[in-house]
Design a protein around this motif. Structure first.
Motif: not given
Length: 281
Positions: A242-248
């Motif tokens: 997910x985008x959130x996982x990429x950011x993390x």
């Protein structure tokens, strides 16, 4: 691939505009490794500002020493940082150009987006009769275009509406994408995202490629979604993050997230090491 920066005799050529003043830029890398930029324009001050734009686009003034010091031994990108220490994101001399091209690239194949961009440049771009180079269309040009006109280049109606609305805001000065002030840039991002059809990916592409913001990573990019998905899943080539996982995933790189992302995708990052690190191996 959009045809704006042809290479002639080993010298990159680019037409940029400072307001309405055309400036013909030539860029060459010398045998010493130094980069030489020449500018031809009627106004010397405009030529100087155009050179500054190209220096920013090429990342020539980036001080990468802190990045190298912190991440040259990083398990994910360290090896490629050491082997290719001059790698930089592909930048553009106009922030608006980076934004407009990002709109054309939303959710379609890159080759199709490039074809749209080339048609736009041919029909609406600013042409210099001396160098025969073209610059990308200005915000005012896109803002004054009809939806049907942009659709004729194979841009979808919804994206045409989005591009026209945003271009009008930028051309009027209500949104300033050329400001060097980080706080003002971020206010511009917030205003752009209020326009229907503009999400975080489009703004982050503009920030990284057009404003030189190395702290921004376009987390919605399919390349990052696949890369991080593979790393988090232990190597599954079909996994998607997910985008959130990429950011993390890239958060540990702090103000260098954008550059770290470039190394991860273009530099041959060590995905196996990342998988081992995530699994505790």
């Amino acid at each position: 691939m959009d045809g704006l920066a042809p290479v002639r005799g080993g010298v990159l050529q680019r037409l940029v505009h400072d307001a309405e003043q055309p400036v013909h830029l030539r860029v060459a890398q010398l045998s010493s490794g130094n980069v030489l930029i020449g500018a031809q324009a009627d106004d010397p001050a405009a030529a100087g500002r155009a050179i500054d734009r190209m220096r920013r686009a090429l990342g020539l003034d980036l001080d990468l020493a802190p990045f190298h010091k912190q991440f040259s031994r990083d398990p994910l990108i360290g090896a490629v940082v050491r082997s290719n220490p001059t790698l930089r994101p592909v930048g553009r001399p106009h922030a608006f150009e980076a934004f407009a091209w990002a709109v054309t690239e939303q959710l379609i194949e890159y080759e199709r987006a490039v074809a749209i961009q080339r048609r736009m440049v041919a029909a609406l771009g600013r042409r210099d009769p001396v160098s025969r180079l073209r610059d990308s269309p200005a915000a005012a040009v896109f803002g004054g275009a009809s939806v049907a006109r942009l659709e004729s280049f194979d841009l979808s109606a919804s994206r045409a509406i989005t591009l026209i609305k945003a271009s009008r805001e930028i051309a009027s000065g209500r949104i300033d994408v050329d400001t060097p002030d980080p706080a003002a840039q971020e206010e511009g991002w917030r205003r752009l995202r209020r326009i229907r059809g503009i999400g975080t990916w489009t703004v982050e592409i503009m920030a990284l490629a057009g404003q030189g913001r190395m702290d921004q990573i376009p987390a919605g990019d399919l390349g990052f979604i696949k890369f991080v998905g593979r790393a988090l899943s232990g190597g599954d080539p079909y996994a998607r993050a997910s985008e959130d996982q990429v950011r993390e995933f890239f958060a540990p790189y702090g103000v260098w997230q954008g550059l770290a992302g470039v190394y991860a995708l273009r530099g041959g990052a060590n995905v196996k090491s990342a998988i081992m690190q995530l699994s505790g191996g």
